[in-house]
Structures are given as C-alpha cells and as structure tokens.
Motif scaffolding. Structure first.
Motif, PDB file in Angstrom:
ATOM      1  N   UNK A  69      16.226   6.168   4.837  1.00 37.89           N
ATOM      2  CA  UNK A  69      15.343   5.385   5.695  1.00 37.89           C
ATOM      3  C   UNK A  69      14.026   6.115   5.952  1.00 37.89           C
ATOM      4  N   UNK A  70      14.114   7.403   6.191  1.00 39.21           N
ATOM      5  CA  UNK A  70      12.880   8.176   6.400  1.00 39.21           C
ATOM      6  C   UNK A  70      12.059   8.282   5.118  1.00 39.21           C
ATOM      7  N   UNK A  71      12.742   8.376   3.989  1.00 42.06           N
ATOM      8  CA  UNK A  71      12.032   8.413   2.705  1.00 42.06           C
ATOM      9  C   UNK A  71      11.244   7.122   2.515  1.00 42.06           C
ATOM     10  N   UNK A  72      11.897   6.033   2.879  1.00 40.77           N
ATOM     11  CA  UNK A  72      11.254   4.729   2.759  1.00 40.77           C
ATOM     12  C   UNK A  72      10.031   4.630   3.687  1.00 40.77           C
ATOM     13  N   UNK A  73      10.202   5.092   4.933  1.00 39.56           N
ATOM     14  CA  UNK A  73       9.079   5.061   5.884  1.00 39.56           C
ATOM     15  C   UNK A  73       7.937   5.956   5.426  1.00 39.56           C
ATOM     16  N   UNK A  74       8.281   7.046   4.762  1.00 42.86           N
ATOM     17  CA  UNK A  74       7.245   7.943   4.267  1.00 42.86           C
ATOM     18  C   UNK A  74       6.438   7.265   3.163  1.00 42.86           C
ATOM     19  N   UNK A  75       7.132   6.541   2.286  1.00 41.37           N
ATOM     20  CA  UNK A  75       6.428   5.802   1.222  1.00 41.37           C
ATOM     21  C   UNK A  75       5.561   4.695   1.810  1.00 41.37           C
ATOM     22  N   UNK A  76       6.147   3.953   2.755  1.00 43.41           N
ATOM     23  CA  UNK A  76       5.390   2.863   3.407  1.00 43.41           C
ATOM     24  C   UNK A  76       4.165   3.420   4.126  1.00 43.41           C
ATOM     25  N   UNK A  77       4.385   4.524   4.836  1.00 44.78           N
ATOM     26  CA  UNK A  77       3.292   5.130   5.608  1.00 44.78           C
ATOM     27  C   UNK A  77       2.175   5.601   4.690  1.00 44.78           C
ATOM     28  N   UNK A  78       2.551   6.214   3.571  1.00 39.73           N
ATOM     29  CA  UNK A  78       1.552   6.720   2.633  1.00 39.73           C
ATOM     30  C   UNK A  78       0.746   5.572   2.039  1.00 39.73           C
ATOM     31  N   UNK A  79       1.430   4.466   1.742  1.00 41.90           N
ATOM     32  CA  UNK A  79       0.737   3.299   1.181  1.00 41.90           C
ATOM     33  C   UNK A  79      -0.269   2.744   2.193  1.00 41.90           C
ATOM     34  N   UNK A  80       0.170   2.606   3.447  1.00 36.61           N
ATOM     35  CA  UNK A  80      -0.745   2.088   4.477  1.00 36.61           C
ATOM     36  C   UNK A  80      -1.884   3.080   4.720  1.00 36.61           C
ATOM     37  N   UNK A  81      -1.541   4.366   4.712  1.00 35.64           N
ATOM     38  CA  UNK A  81      -2.569   5.400   4.908  1.00 35.64           C
ATOM     39  C   UNK A  81      -3.708   5.223   3.905  1.00 35.64           C
ATOM     40  N   UNK A  82      -3.363   5.061   2.649  1.00 38.57           N
ATOM     41  CA  UNK A  82      -4.393   4.948   1.611  1.00 38.57           C
ATOM     42  C   UNK A  82      -5.188   3.651   1.723  1.00 38.57           C
ATOM     43  N   UNK A  83      -4.483   2.539   1.971  1.00 35.79           N
ATOM     44  CA  UNK A  83      -5.179   1.253   2.143  1.00 35.79           C
ATOM     45  C   UNK A  83      -6.099   1.316   3.352  1.00 35.79           C
ATOM     46  N   UNK A  84      -5.563   1.828   4.451  1.00 31.52           N
ATOM     47  CA  UNK A  84      -6.324   1.866   5.709  1.00 31.52           C
ATOM     48  C   UNK A  84      -7.566   2.737   5.561  1.00 31.52           C
ATOM     49  N   UNK A  85      -7.419   3.860   4.879  1.00 32.59           N
ATOM     50  CA  UNK A  85      -8.565   4.759   4.734  1.00 32.59           C
ATOM     51  C   UNK A  85      -9.640   4.134   3.860  1.00 32.59           C
ATOM     52  N   UNK A  86      -9.206   3.507   2.762  1.00 33.38           N
ATOM     53  CA  UNK A  86     -10.159   2.855   1.849  1.00 33.38           C
ATOM     54  C   UNK A  86     -10.954   1.786   2.602  1.00 33.38           C
ATOM     55  N   UNK A  87     -10.270   1.008   3.445  1.00 32.96           N
ATOM     56  CA  UNK A  87     -10.944  -0.077   4.170  1.00 32.96           C
ATOM     57  C   UNK A  87     -11.817   0.465   5.307  1.00 32.96           C
TER      58      UNK A  87
END
Ligand SMILES: [Zn+2]
Length: 204
Positions: A69-87
C-alpha cells in the motif's frame, strides 16, 4: 489526505503519519499537495525547493521494502508531484488550472475577445505574408516590424497579468479572475500571431 492514518488509525492530517510514519494517500489538489496557498503568483523558488525535497522523500526506491500500500502511495505521490510541478511552475498552465478550479470555462478561446485594433494588425500581417509568398521581398521589413509589435504587446500583457495575479492573490475576487481569463485569451491570440510572423514563407 484522509483524516485518519490508514495504517494505525491515529489522526493523520499530513503526508506522513506522525504516529507510525506511514505514507498517506496523496492530495490530488496541486497546491494542497505542495502544502502552499493557492495563488496565481506563488513563490517559485519555494516551489522548486519543495519539489526537490519531495522528490527525495517520496522516491519509490525508498519504499521498496515497505507494504504494498505504501509502495502504491509512493508511486501515486510521485506521479502527482511531477504533474503538479509541471503545471504550477508554468504561468499559463497554472492560471488555467486555477481558473478551472474556480469554475471558469477554459476551453477554446473565442475571437470576440480580440480587440478591433488587432484585427487590422492581422489583416496587415496576412497581406505581408501573402506578398512574401508572391516573391515581394519588400514585405519582409513589414513582417519584421509586425513581429516586433506583437512581441511588445505580449510583454505588456505579461506585465498586466502579473498585476492581476497579485490582485487576485491578495483579494480572490471573481472579477479579477474574469479579467485574467480575458488577458490570457488575448495572450494566446498574440502568441499565435508571433508564431505566424516568425514562419516566413519561402518563395514559390
Ligand atoms: Zn499511522
């Protein structure tokens, strides 16, 4: 973020549970994700610092021996991190994001936002392009002058936008956002004109 930790059930209002340190599901709102106030002109140096700090904290490699579950949250978080930063680091993308959140329609611009004086500029630009296409090199300086004028307009618009950004960040008035949207439409139109004036046709 959920009000309680998915792992230990204690209140967990932040990214990592204060009790068991488990990574929590990421916030989907870009500003909330970075834990910064929603703003049209955020502190970009601060945003960059947060981006690099979070990239390190949330890197999936750090979670390889944690629960699935934490691995999954880490992947989700990283994806949002990159999208959020780009925007959020891009003024136009960031503004469109805020406008959308505030319920503004940010679909295709309509030409009614283009002031009449620009229509004449467009006509002259098209004429100059047509003349160049026909082999009339005299039109080239005209085209260059038009390009310089459009660039100046864009710079003035950007200064105007900065003022409106600061205004909205201070007072969050809907009228300011409406003005921002109109300026952004005009900017897009002018950017297209600069683009058009920069691609000089070859002689036929
Ligand atoms: Zn916990």
């Amino acid at each position: 973020m959920s009000p309680t930790c998915w792992n230990c059930g204690k209140p967990a209002p932040s990214r990592f549970c204060a009790e068991c340190r488990a990574l929590q599901p990421p916030a989907s709102d870009y500003f909330a994700f970075f834990e910064i106030p929603r703003a049209l002109a955020p502190d970009l140096k601060d945003l960059e610092k947060r981006f690099y700090a979070l990239s390190r904290q949330l890197h999936p490699d750090l979670f390889s021996r944690k629960s699935a579950r934490e691995q999954e949250y880490s992947l989700e978080s990283t994806a949002i991190l990159n999208d959020a930063y780009r925007v959020l680091k891009d003024p136009v993308a960031r503004t469109l994001y805020v406008l959308k959140q505030e319920g503004f329609d940010v679909g295709e611009q309509s030409t009614k936002d283009v002031p009449p004086e620009l229509l004449e500029e467009v006509f002259e630009l098209n004429m100059a392009l047509e003349e160049l296409r026909m082999g009339d090199e005299d039109a080239r300086p005209q085209l260059e002058a038009a390009r310089a004028r459009f660039r100046k307009m864009r710079d003035e618009l950007d200064a105007d936008l900065q003022r409106q950004f600061a205004g909205w960040d201070a007072s969050q008035r809907a009228e300011t956002l409406a003005a921002v949207r109109a300026l952004l439409n005009r900017r897009k139109y002018i950017t297209n004109l600069i683009d058009k004036a920069s691609h000089v046709p070859d002689r036929v």
